[in-house]
Design a protein around this motif. Structure first.
Motif, PDB file in Angstrom:
ATOM      1  N   MET A 176       0.838  -1.210   0.000  1.00 54.19           N
ATOM      2  CA  MET A 176       0.000   0.000   0.000  1.00 54.19           C
ATOM      3  C   MET A 176       0.872   1.259   0.000  1.00 54.19           C
ATOM      4  O   MET A 176       1.908   1.299   0.663  1.00 54.19           O
ATOM      5  CB  MET A 176      -0.901  -0.008   1.246  1.00 54.19           C
ATOM      6  CG  MET A 176      -1.887   1.125   1.367  1.00 54.19           C
ATOM      7  SD  MET A 176      -3.057   1.233  -0.008  1.00 54.19           S
ATOM      8  CE  MET A 176      -4.073  -0.211   0.285  1.00 54.19           C
ATOM      9  N   CYS A 177       0.438   2.264  -0.753  1.00 58.15           N
ATOM     10  CA  CYS A 177       1.144   3.550  -0.823  1.00 58.15           C
ATOM     11  C   CYS A 177       1.019   4.321   0.489  1.00 58.15           C
ATOM     12  O   CYS A 177       0.025   4.173   1.222  1.00 58.15           O
ATOM     13  CB  CYS A 177       0.558   4.419  -1.922  1.00 58.15           C
ATOM     14  SG  CYS A 177       0.813   3.833  -3.592  1.00 58.15           S
ATOM     15  N   ALA A 178       1.982   5.182   0.707  1.00 60.15           N
ATOM     16  CA  ALA A 178       2.003   6.024   1.900  1.00 60.15           C
ATOM     17  C   ALA A 178       0.727   6.856   2.041  1.00 60.15           C
ATOM     18  O   ALA A 178       0.159   6.969   3.143  1.00 60.15           O
ATOM     19  CB  ALA A 178       3.208   6.952   1.830  1.00 60.15           C
ATOM     20  N   GLU A 179       0.278   7.429   0.935  1.00 57.69           N
ATOM     21  CA  GLU A 179      -0.887   8.319   0.989  1.00 57.69           C
ATOM     22  C   GLU A 179      -2.126   7.582   1.483  1.00 57.69           C
ATOM     23  O   GLU A 179      -2.857   8.073   2.337  1.00 57.69           O
ATOM     24  CB  GLU A 179      -1.194   8.903  -0.398  1.00 57.69           C
ATOM     25  CG  GLU A 179      -0.119   9.817  -0.956  1.00 57.69           C
ATOM     26  CD  GLU A 179       0.894   9.087  -1.821  1.00 57.69           C
ATOM     27  OE1 GLU A 179       1.282   7.954  -1.462  1.00 57.69           O
ATOM     28  OE2 GLU A 179       1.304   9.657  -2.844  1.00 57.69           O
ATOM     29  N   ARG A 180      -2.336   6.384   0.932  1.00 58.18           N
ATOM     30  CA  ARG A 180      -3.546   5.662   1.341  1.00 58.18           C
ATOM     31  C   ARG A 180      -3.436   5.087   2.745  1.00 58.18           C
ATOM     32  O   ARG A 180      -4.433   4.980   3.457  1.00 58.18           O
ATOM     33  CB  ARG A 180      -3.906   4.588   0.316  1.00 58.18           C
ATOM     34  CG  ARG A 180      -4.721   5.176  -0.839  1.00 58.18           C
ATOM     35  CD  ARG A 180      -5.015   4.151  -1.889  1.00 58.18           C
ATOM     36  NE  ARG A 180      -3.799   3.790  -2.597  1.00 58.18           N
ATOM     37  CZ  ARG A 180      -3.610   2.664  -3.277  1.00 58.18           C
ATOM     38  NH1 ARG A 180      -4.572   1.751  -3.300  1.00 58.18           N
ATOM     39  NH2 ARG A 180      -2.484   2.428  -3.916  1.00 58.18           N
ATOM     40  N   VAL A 181      -2.217   4.718   3.157  1.00 53.85           N
ATOM     41  CA  VAL A 181      -2.042   4.280   4.548  1.00 53.85           C
ATOM     42  C   VAL A 181      -2.518   5.398   5.479  1.00 53.85           C
ATOM     43  O   VAL A 181      -3.291   5.175   6.419  1.00 53.85           O
ATOM     44  CB  VAL A 181      -0.565   3.899   4.825  1.00 53.85           C
ATOM     45  CG1 VAL A 181      -0.312   3.744   6.318  1.00 53.85           C
ATOM     46  CG2 VAL A 181      -0.198   2.618   4.077  1.00 53.85           C
ATOM     47  N   ALA A 182      -2.082   6.620   5.197  1.00 51.14           N
ATOM     48  CA  ALA A 182      -2.434   7.762   6.056  1.00 51.14           C
ATOM     49  C   ALA A 182      -3.915   8.139   5.928  1.00 51.14           C
ATOM     50  O   ALA A 182      -4.607   8.354   6.934  1.00 51.14           O
ATOM     51  CB  ALA A 182      -1.553   8.960   5.716  1.00 51.14           C
ATOM     52  N   ILE A 183      -4.409   8.178   4.702  1.00 48.17           N
ATOM     53  CA  ILE A 183      -5.804   8.598   4.482  1.00 48.17           C
ATOM     54  C   ILE A 183      -6.778   7.603   5.122  1.00 48.17           C
ATOM     55  O   ILE A 183      -7.753   7.991   5.777  1.00 48.17           O
ATOM     56  CB  ILE A 183      -6.100   8.714   2.968  1.00 48.17           C
ATOM     57  CG1 ILE A 183      -5.323   9.870   2.354  1.00 48.17           C
ATOM     58  CG2 ILE A 183      -7.597   8.919   2.718  1.00 48.17           C
ATOM     59  CD1 ILE A 183      -5.278   9.813   0.834  1.00 48.17           C
ATOM     60  N   PHE A 184      -6.509   6.315   4.924  1.00 49.94           N
ATOM     61  CA  PHE A 184      -7.437   5.309   5.461  1.00 49.94           C
ATOM     62  C   PHE A 184      -7.383   5.265   6.988  1.00 49.94           C
ATOM     63  O   PHE A 184      -8.397   5.029   7.645  1.00 49.94           O
ATOM     64  CB  PHE A 184      -7.148   3.931   4.857  1.00 49.94           C
ATOM     65  CG  PHE A 184      -7.471   3.831   3.368  1.00 49.94           C
ATOM     66  CD1 PHE A 184      -8.340   4.727   2.757  1.00 49.94           C
ATOM     67  CD2 PHE A 184      -6.900   2.831   2.597  1.00 49.94           C
ATOM     68  CE1 PHE A 184      -8.636   4.632   1.395  1.00 49.94           C
ATOM     69  CE2 PHE A 184      -7.188   2.732   1.228  1.00 49.94           C
ATOM     70  CZ  PHE A 184      -8.058   3.631   0.630  1.00 49.94           C
ATOM     71  N   TYR A 185      -6.207   5.494   7.526  1.00 52.25           N
ATOM     72  CA  TYR A 185      -6.129   5.543   8.986  1.00 52.25           C
ATOM     73  C   TYR A 185      -6.918   6.759   9.505  1.00 52.25           C
ATOM     74  O   TYR A 185      -7.688   6.645  10.467  1.00 52.25           O
ATOM     75  CB  TYR A 185      -4.680   5.607   9.463  1.00 52.25           C
ATOM     76  CG  TYR A 185      -4.578   5.551  10.959  1.00 52.25           C
ATOM     77  CD1 TYR A 185      -4.839   4.372  11.644  1.00 52.25           C
ATOM     78  CD2 TYR A 185      -4.277   6.687  11.707  1.00 52.25           C
ATOM     79  CE1 TYR A 185      -4.792   4.321  13.024  1.00 52.25           C
ATOM     80  CE2 TYR A 185      -4.223   6.647  13.088  1.00 52.25           C
ATOM     81  CZ  TYR A 185      -4.477   5.458  13.744  1.00 52.25           C
ATOM     82  OH  TYR A 185      -4.435   5.413  15.110  1.00 52.25           O
TER      83      TYR A 185
END
Ligand code: THU
Length: 161
Positions: free
Chosen positions: A74-83
């Motif tokens: 998973m990309c960094a952006e989606r890790v952060a956004i989904f969290y």
């Protein structure tokens, strides 16, 4: 018969150096830079960090998480956004900063899948998200709203009856 042209004009603000950013945006970018070093990217060796500023002032960070079965990562952006979405479901995102370790002069920009995820968040909260895209030392691209990076996007409006 000639077709009608429907054109998007895409523009981003370019800063030669991150130090020219407003203080709060530089801070967010620095948070992305800090978490970038903790990425799990043994296959690409390409570390990415993302920091999400919520409307309530909270900052959520994430980095890319890879997997031996490549698409499971998973990309960094989606890790952060989904969290952010899982912990603060009712709070809009104000700004997302993203950075990477690349030598490239061109700032990192979110991949297509991350753009779509950012679009969903904008629509969910009816609020455009400011994007700060950078390399650690070089140029920074800034834009207000994902439409700049994702023209003609798919959205839930197509699903409604
Ligand atoms: N990656 C991100 O985390 N964000 C991006 O915007 C582009 C790509 C990650 C995915 C993968 O772990 C690595 O960078 C190489 O593609």
């Amino acid at each position: 018969m000639s077709a009608e042209k429907l054109q998007y004009v895409v523009s981003v603000d370019v800063y030669a150096n991150a130090k020219q950013l407003p203080q709060d945006e530089l801070h967010l970018l620095q948070e992305a830079g800090k978490v970038m070093h903790a990425a799990y990217a043994p296959y690409s060796n390409f570390n990415v960090g993302a920091a999400v500023l919520l409307e309530n002032g909270k900052i959520i960070t994430g980095n890319n998480q890879e997997n031996a079965a490549y698409p499971s990562g998973m990309c960094a952006e989606r890790v952060a956004i989904f969290y952010a979405g899982s912990q603060y479901p009712n709070v809009a995102i104000k700004t997302i900063a993203v950075t990477c370790e690349a030598e490239a002069d061109q700032p990192i920009t979110p991949c297509g899948a991350c753009r779509q995820a950012i679009a969903e968040y904008e629509q969910r909260h009816n609020k455009k998200i400011r994007l700060i895209m950078a390399t650690p030392t070089g140029k920074v691209f800034c834009t207000n709203g994902i439409e700049t990076l994702l023209p003609f996007m798919f959205s839930s409006k197509y699903l409604k009856k």
